[in-house]
Design an enzyme around this catalytic site. Structure first.
Site, PDB file in Angstrom:
ATOM      1  N   GLY A  46      -1.786   1.465   2.157  1.00 32.77           N
ATOM      2  CA  GLY A  46      -0.371   1.632   1.838  1.00 32.77           C
ATOM      3  C   GLY A  46      -0.084   3.082   1.534  1.00 32.77           C
ATOM      4  O   GLY A  46      -1.000   3.894   1.335  1.00 32.77           O
ATOM      5  N   GLN A  51       4.453  10.196  -2.258  1.00 30.34           N
ATOM      6  CA  GLN A  51       3.081  10.694  -2.097  1.00 30.34           C
ATOM      7  C   GLN A  51       2.984  11.774  -1.019  1.00 30.34           C
ATOM      8  O   GLN A  51       2.000  12.503  -0.969  1.00 30.34           O
ATOM      9  CB  GLN A  51       2.116   9.547  -1.774  1.00 30.34           C
ATOM     10  CG  GLN A  51       1.924   8.588  -2.949  1.00 30.34           C
ATOM     11  CD  GLN A  51       0.969   7.483  -2.604  1.00 30.34           C
ATOM     12  OE1 GLN A  51       1.345   6.508  -1.941  1.00 30.34           O
ATOM     13  NE2 GLN A  51      -0.270   7.600  -3.013  1.00 30.34           N
ATOM     14  N   CYS A  91      -5.946   4.732  -5.627  1.00 29.50           N
ATOM     15  CA  CYS A  91      -4.683   5.362  -5.227  1.00 29.50           C
ATOM     16  C   CYS A  91      -5.037   6.638  -4.471  1.00 29.50           C
ATOM     17  O   CYS A  91      -5.903   7.404  -4.925  1.00 29.50           O
ATOM     18  CB  CYS A  91      -3.858   5.686  -6.466  1.00 29.50           C
ATOM     19  SG  CYS A  91      -2.303   6.527  -6.097  1.00 29.50           S
ATOM     20  N   LEU A  92      -4.379   6.859  -3.345  1.00 30.48           N
ATOM     21  CA  LEU A  92      -4.690   8.043  -2.545  1.00 30.48           C
ATOM     22  C   LEU A  92      -4.328   9.331  -3.287  1.00 30.48           C
ATOM     23  O   LEU A  92      -4.825  10.401  -2.942  1.00 30.48           O
ATOM     24  CB  LEU A  92      -3.970   7.969  -1.190  1.00 30.48           C
ATOM     25  CG  LEU A  92      -4.396   6.782  -0.309  1.00 30.48           C
ATOM     26  CD1 LEU A  92      -3.552   6.720   0.955  1.00 30.48           C
ATOM     27  CD2 LEU A  92      -5.882   6.837   0.043  1.00 30.48           C
ATOM     28  N   HIS A 133       2.061  -2.001  -5.856  1.00 33.22           N
ATOM     29  CA  HIS A 133       1.559  -0.640  -6.109  1.00 33.22           C
ATOM     30  C   HIS A 133       2.539   0.400  -5.522  1.00 33.22           C
ATOM     31  O   HIS A 133       2.879   1.382  -6.168  1.00 33.22           O
ATOM     32  CB  HIS A 133       0.163  -0.518  -5.484  1.00 33.22           C
ATOM     33  CG  HIS A 133      -0.494   0.816  -5.623  1.00 33.22           C
ATOM     34  ND1 HIS A 133      -1.606   1.035  -6.412  1.00 33.22           N
ATOM     35  CD2 HIS A 133      -0.224   2.026  -5.044  1.00 33.22           C
ATOM     36  CE1 HIS A 133      -1.970   2.303  -6.324  1.00 33.22           C
ATOM     37  NE2 HIS A 133      -1.154   2.926  -5.491  1.00 33.22           N
ATOM     38  N   GLU A 134       2.998   0.151  -4.286  1.00 34.24           N
ATOM     39  CA  GLU A 134       3.874   1.127  -3.609  1.00 34.24           C
ATOM     40  C   GLU A 134       5.278   1.150  -4.238  1.00 34.24           C
ATOM     41  O   GLU A 134       5.885   2.218  -4.363  1.00 34.24           O
ATOM     42  CB  GLU A 134       3.975   0.818  -2.109  1.00 34.24           C
ATOM     43  CG  GLU A 134       2.651   0.776  -1.354  1.00 34.24           C
ATOM     44  CD  GLU A 134       1.744   1.967  -1.602  1.00 34.24           C
ATOM     45  OE1 GLU A 134       2.244   3.056  -1.933  1.00 34.24           O
ATOM     46  OE2 GLU A 134       0.516   1.802  -1.484  1.00 34.24           O
ATOM     47  N   HIS A 137       5.199   3.239  -7.161  1.00 33.73           N
ATOM     48  CA  HIS A 137       5.299   4.668  -6.792  1.00 33.73           C
ATOM     49  C   HIS A 137       6.767   5.078  -6.654  1.00 33.73           C
ATOM     50  O   HIS A 137       7.161   6.171  -7.068  1.00 33.73           O
ATOM     51  CB  HIS A 137       4.606   4.933  -5.452  1.00 33.73           C
ATOM     52  CG  HIS A 137       3.154   5.293  -5.547  1.00 33.73           C
ATOM     53  ND1 HIS A 137       2.680   6.370  -6.256  1.00 33.73           N
ATOM     54  CD2 HIS A 137       2.051   4.724  -4.976  1.00 33.73           C
ATOM     55  CE1 HIS A 137       1.357   6.448  -6.130  1.00 33.73           C
ATOM     56  NE2 HIS A 137       0.950   5.461  -5.359  1.00 33.73           N
TER      57      HIS A 137
HETATM   58  O1  K1U Z   1      -0.498   4.067  -2.527  1.00 31.00           O
HETATM   59  C1  K1U Z   1      -1.674   4.389  -2.361  1.00 31.00           C
HETATM   60  O2  K1U Z   1      -2.171   5.256  -3.049  1.00 31.00           O
HETATM   61  C2  K1U Z   1      -2.495   3.664  -1.334  1.00 31.00           C
HETATM   62  C3  K1U Z   1      -3.415   2.627  -1.952  1.00 31.00           C
HETATM   63  C4  K1U Z   1      -2.651   1.347  -2.148  1.00 31.00           C
HETATM   64  C5  K1U Z   1      -3.380   0.168  -2.681  1.00 31.00           C
HETATM   65  C6  K1U Z   1      -3.166  -1.028  -2.108  1.00 31.00           C
HETATM   66  C7  K1U Z   1      -3.798  -2.153  -2.574  1.00 31.00           C
HETATM   67  C8  K1U Z   1      -4.658  -2.085  -3.602  1.00 31.00           C
HETATM   68  C9  K1U Z   1      -4.869  -0.891  -4.169  1.00 31.00           C
HETATM   69  C10 K1U Z   1      -4.216   0.244  -3.722  1.00 31.00           C
HETATM   70  C11 K1U Z   1      -4.624   2.448  -1.087  1.00 31.00           C
HETATM   71  O3  K1U Z   1      -4.561   2.329   0.090  1.00 31.00           O
HETATM   72  S1  K1U Z   1      -6.128   2.403  -1.924  1.00 31.00           S
HETATM   73  C12 K1U Z   1      -7.398   2.470  -0.742  1.00 31.00           C
HETATM   74  C13 K1U Z   1      -7.687   1.369   0.187  1.00 31.00           C
HETATM   75  O4  K1U Z   1      -7.874   1.730   1.297  1.00 31.00           O
HETATM   76  C14 K1U Z   1      -7.907  -0.089  -0.107  1.00 31.00           C
HETATM   77  C15 K1U Z   1      -7.460  -0.742  -1.227  1.00 31.00           C
HETATM   78  C16 K1U Z   1      -7.714  -2.091  -1.434  1.00 31.00           C
HETATM   79  C17 K1U Z   1      -8.449  -2.804  -0.526  1.00 31.00           C
HETATM   80  C18 K1U Z   1      -8.893  -2.182   0.609  1.00 31.00           C
HETATM   81  C19 K1U Z   1      -8.626  -0.842   0.808  1.00 31.00           C
HETATM   82 ZN    ZN Z   2      -1.024   4.985  -4.987  1.00 31.31          ZN
END
Ligand code: K1U
Ligand code: ZN
Length: 170
Positions: A46, A51, A91-92, A133-134, A137
């Site tokens: 996401g 971001q 979180c990225l 989560h988004e 943000h």
């Molecule tokens: O918004 C962001 O920072 C992106 C973040 C969003 C997120 C979604 C769901 C759970 C946690 C965080 C990420 O993409 S985190 C990294 C990721 O690739 C990932 C997260 C959960 C499962 C599999 C991959």
């Molecule tokens: Zn995030």
């Protein structure tokens, strides 16, 4: 174009993003395309517009085919939520930092597409967590505000923990 991802102390991450009045504007389409490219390059599941330094209410998500593939949501709103789930999140904007976050189990989200049409999406599991989560943000709320047991992990350790928590649930 892949855009730079803003990191933890950047003030834009704490601002409430502005609604989009004209989703069909080509600049919004370009922003959405760049966000998708940036999310896949990261890689992540996401990404929210703040971001990439744009304080507007746009998010993209792709939690895999199992969850319906790619979503581009404009002006998203949670209209219904039920249950709770606790799961590991990253979180990225906070590389290598992870924590356990309580979220609603299922959420219904209303949002516009790039033509301005309103859609309703019913979600569960990872996609539900991702949308929450988004949308946080877009409101200037970060996962570190809600997480417990914040810890540094390598991507491999994170993958292992995610797989282990899925195994416990199944
Ligand atoms: O918004 C962001 O920072 C992106 C973040 C969003 C997120 C979604 C769901 C759970 C946690 C965080 C990420 O993409 S985190 C990294 C990721 O690739 C990932 C997260 C959960 C499962 C599999 C991959
Ligand atoms: Zn995030």
């Amino acid at each position: 174009m892949v855009r730079e991802i803003r990191k933890q102390d950047d003030p834009i991450l704490r601002k409430k993003a502005k609604p989009i009045t004209h989703p069909e504007n080509p600049l919004i389409r370009q922003l959405a395309e760049d966000m998708v490219e940036t999310m896949y390059a990261a890689p992540g599941v996401g990404l929210a517009a703040p971001q990439v330094g744009v304080s507007k209410r746009v998010l993209v998500a792709d939690c895999g085919e199992e969850f319906g593939g790619l979503y581009v949501l404009i002006n998203p709103k949670i209209t219904h939520q039920e249950g709770t789930q606790v799961g590991i999140e990253g979180c990225l904007s906070f590389p290598n930092l992870y924590g356990d976050v309580e979220r609603a189990l299922k959420v219904t989200v209303k949002a516009q597409d790039l033509e301005g049409r309103w859609k309703k999406i019913e979600t569960h599991g990872l996609l539900s967590r991702c949308f929450q989560h988004e949308i946080d943000h877009l409101n200037g709320v970060l996962f570190v505000d809600k997480a417990t047991n914040l810890r540094e992990l390598t991507p491999e350790e994170f993958k292992k923990e995610t797989e282990e928590s899925r195994a416990v649930l199944s």
